[in-house]
Design an enzyme around this catalytic site. Structure first.
Site, PDB file in Angstrom:
ATOM      1  N   ASP A  30       0.854  -1.185   0.000  1.00 55.76           N
ATOM      2  CA  ASP A  30       0.000   0.000   0.000  1.00 55.76           C
ATOM      3  C   ASP A  30       0.895   1.243   0.000  1.00 55.76           C
ATOM      4  O   ASP A  30       1.930   1.275   0.668  1.00 55.76           O
ATOM      5  CB  ASP A  30      -0.889  -0.010   1.247  1.00 55.76           C
ATOM      6  CG  ASP A  30      -2.007   1.008   1.183  1.00 55.76           C
ATOM      7  OD1 ASP A  30      -3.164   0.616   1.163  1.00 55.76           O
ATOM      8  OD2 ASP A  30      -1.700   2.222   1.156  1.00 55.76           O
ATOM      9  N   ILE A  31       0.469   2.245  -0.746  1.00 52.79           N
ATOM     10  CA  ILE A  31       1.283   3.449  -0.917  1.00 52.79           C
ATOM     11  C   ILE A  31       1.171   4.418   0.269  1.00 52.79           C
ATOM     12  O   ILE A  31       1.946   5.367   0.376  1.00 52.79           O
ATOM     13  CB  ILE A  31       0.847   4.163  -2.227  1.00 52.79           C
ATOM     14  CG1 ILE A  31       1.995   4.950  -2.839  1.00 52.79           C
ATOM     15  CG2 ILE A  31      -0.377   5.044  -2.010  1.00 52.79           C
ATOM     16  CD1 ILE A  31       1.673   5.470  -4.236  1.00 52.79           C
ATOM     17  N   GLN A  93     -14.972   2.287   1.577  1.00 53.78           N
ATOM     18  CA  GLN A  93     -14.126   1.853   0.452  1.00 53.78           C
ATOM     19  C   GLN A  93     -13.787   3.051  -0.419  1.00 53.78           C
ATOM     20  O   GLN A  93     -14.678   3.759  -0.897  1.00 53.78           O
ATOM     21  CB  GLN A  93     -14.867   0.787  -0.388  1.00 53.78           C
ATOM     22  CG  GLN A  93     -14.011   0.248  -1.523  1.00 53.78           C
ATOM     23  CD  GLN A  93     -14.668  -0.923  -2.280  1.00 53.78           C
ATOM     24  OE1 GLN A  93     -15.831  -1.261  -2.050  1.00 53.78           O
ATOM     25  NE2 GLN A  93     -13.911  -1.525  -3.173  1.00 53.78           N
ATOM     26  N   HIS A  99     -10.170  -5.373  -2.506  1.00 58.24           N
ATOM     27  CA  HIS A  99      -8.852  -5.543  -1.878  1.00 58.24           C
ATOM     28  C   HIS A  99      -8.999  -5.836  -0.396  1.00 58.24           C
ATOM     29  O   HIS A  99      -9.896  -5.323   0.271  1.00 58.24           O
ATOM     30  CB  HIS A  99      -7.974  -4.298  -2.074  1.00 58.24           C
ATOM     31  CG  HIS A  99      -8.623  -3.014  -1.664  1.00 58.24           C
ATOM     32  ND1 HIS A  99      -9.551  -2.363  -2.425  1.00 58.24           N
ATOM     33  CD2 HIS A  99      -8.483  -2.265  -0.541  1.00 58.24           C
ATOM     34  CE1 HIS A  99      -9.942  -1.257  -1.812  1.00 58.24           C
ATOM     35  NE2 HIS A  99      -9.319  -1.183  -0.657  1.00 58.24           N
ATOM     36  N   HIS A 101      -6.739  -5.543   3.067  1.00 59.73           N
ATOM     37  CA  HIS A 101      -5.527  -4.976   3.678  1.00 59.73           C
ATOM     38  C   HIS A 101      -4.947  -6.005   4.639  1.00 59.73           C
ATOM     39  O   HIS A 101      -5.676  -6.591   5.439  1.00 59.73           O
ATOM     40  CB  HIS A 101      -5.866  -3.733   4.508  1.00 59.73           C
ATOM     41  CG  HIS A 101      -6.511  -2.619   3.743  1.00 59.73           C
ATOM     42  ND1 HIS A 101      -5.858  -1.448   3.438  1.00 59.73           N
ATOM     43  CD2 HIS A 101      -7.761  -2.480   3.235  1.00 59.73           C
ATOM     44  CE1 HIS A 101      -6.682  -0.637   2.786  1.00 59.73           C
ATOM     45  NE2 HIS A 101      -7.844  -1.243   2.651  1.00 59.73           N
TER      46      HIS A 101
HETATM   47  P1  5GP Z   1      -9.786   1.471   0.968  1.00 61.54           P
HETATM   48  O1  5GP Z   1      -9.973   2.823   1.584  1.00 61.54           O
HETATM   49  O2  5GP Z   1     -10.516   1.382  -0.356  1.00 61.54           O
HETATM   50  O3  5GP Z   1     -10.100   0.330   1.894  1.00 61.54           O
HETATM   51  O4  5GP Z   1      -8.222   1.331   0.688  1.00 61.54           O
HETATM   52  C1  5GP Z   1      -7.600   1.805  -0.448  1.00 61.54           C
HETATM   53  C2  5GP Z   1      -6.113   1.742  -0.214  1.00 61.54           C
HETATM   54  O5  5GP Z   1      -5.463   1.883  -1.456  1.00 61.54           O
HETATM   55  C3  5GP Z   1      -5.574   2.845   0.703  1.00 61.54           C
HETATM   56  O6  5GP Z   1      -4.933   2.250   1.829  1.00 61.54           O
HETATM   57  C4  5GP Z   1      -4.594   3.602  -0.180  1.00 61.54           C
HETATM   58  O7  5GP Z   1      -3.434   4.023   0.507  1.00 61.54           O
HETATM   59  C5  5GP Z   1      -4.273   2.597  -1.277  1.00 61.54           C
HETATM   60  N1  5GP Z   1      -3.929   3.185  -2.560  1.00 61.54           N
HETATM   61  C6  5GP Z   1      -4.613   4.142  -3.228  1.00 61.54           C
HETATM   62  N2  5GP Z   1      -4.003   4.438  -4.397  1.00 61.54           N
HETATM   63  C7  5GP Z   1      -2.904   3.643  -4.469  1.00 61.54           C
HETATM   64  C8  5GP Z   1      -1.863   3.473  -5.447  1.00 61.54           C
HETATM   65  O8  5GP Z   1      -1.824   4.125  -6.489  1.00 61.54           O
HETATM   66  N3  5GP Z   1      -0.901   2.548  -5.180  1.00 61.54           N
HETATM   67  C9  5GP Z   1      -0.915   1.791  -4.053  1.00 61.54           C
HETATM   68  N4  5GP Z   1       0.075   0.913  -3.895  1.00 61.54           N
HETATM   69  N5  5GP Z   1      -1.876   1.923  -3.104  1.00 61.54           N
HETATM   70  C10 5GP Z   1      -2.853   2.826  -3.307  1.00 61.54           C
END
Ligand code: 5GP
Ligand code: ZN
Length: 133
Positions: A30-31, A93, A99, A101
């Site tokens: 994760d970035i 989300q 995805h 984590h």
């Molecule tokens: P969500 O909020 O959908 O559960 O998590 C999305 C995750 O994707 C976040 O933890 C965010 O840091 C990660 N993320 C968003 N854009 C990118 C990207 O371009 N590259 C990577 N490696 N992670 C990303």
């Protein structure tokens, strides 16, 4: 899927730090840099979340989550993991490609890996009646 950042990482169009992959899934860093070792596991084929993905995809993702988790505890010095998922914008989300984590954990590592809930509003029994299948 066009304009999906995780589809682009899966295909290699956008760079990702690829921890593990097989034909169906990819695990990459994760970035966010919010916690050390924050990993995402995705299916390579686009689906939005657990609500719309097929069982074959879900099984493949679950298998990779276990493979990576066992690698973290078996080879990387971690004792455990938190697994987190948000399915739908209502649940937080932010990227609309399924995805999970993975957050590697150690005893007393100081990481707050579990949401702080604010307390239930309804009686347990009445919620149970609403939810039972
Ligand atoms: P969500 O909020 O959908 O559960 O998590 C999305 C995750 O994707 C976040 O933890 C965010 O840091 C990660 N993320 C968003 N854009 C990118 C990207 O371009 N590259 C990577 N490696 N992670 C990303
Ligand atoms: Zn996608």
């Amino acid at each position: 899927m066009e304009d999906c950042i995780f589809c682009k990482i899966a295909s290699g169009e956008i760079k990702g730090l690829r921890i593990f992959e097989n034909d169906e899934t990819l695990a990459f860093m994760d970035i966010a840099k919010d916690v050390d070792g924050h990993i995402l596991v995705i299916p390579k084929e686009h689906c939005k979340n657990i609500l719309d993905c097929d069982l074959e995809t879900l099984n493949a993702v679950a298998k990779t989550v276990k493979t990576v988790s066992n690698h973290l505890t078996g080879n990387c010095g971690y004792e455990g993991v938190n697994l987190l998922n948000a399915s739908d914008e209502s649940a937080g989300q932010s990227v609309a490609h399924f995805h999970i984590h993975i957050i590697p954990r150690n005893t007393n590592d100081g990481i707050d890996g579990w949401p702080k809930f604010t307390g239930a509003k309804e009686e347990l029994e009445s919620v149970f009646e609403k939810l039972r299948m």
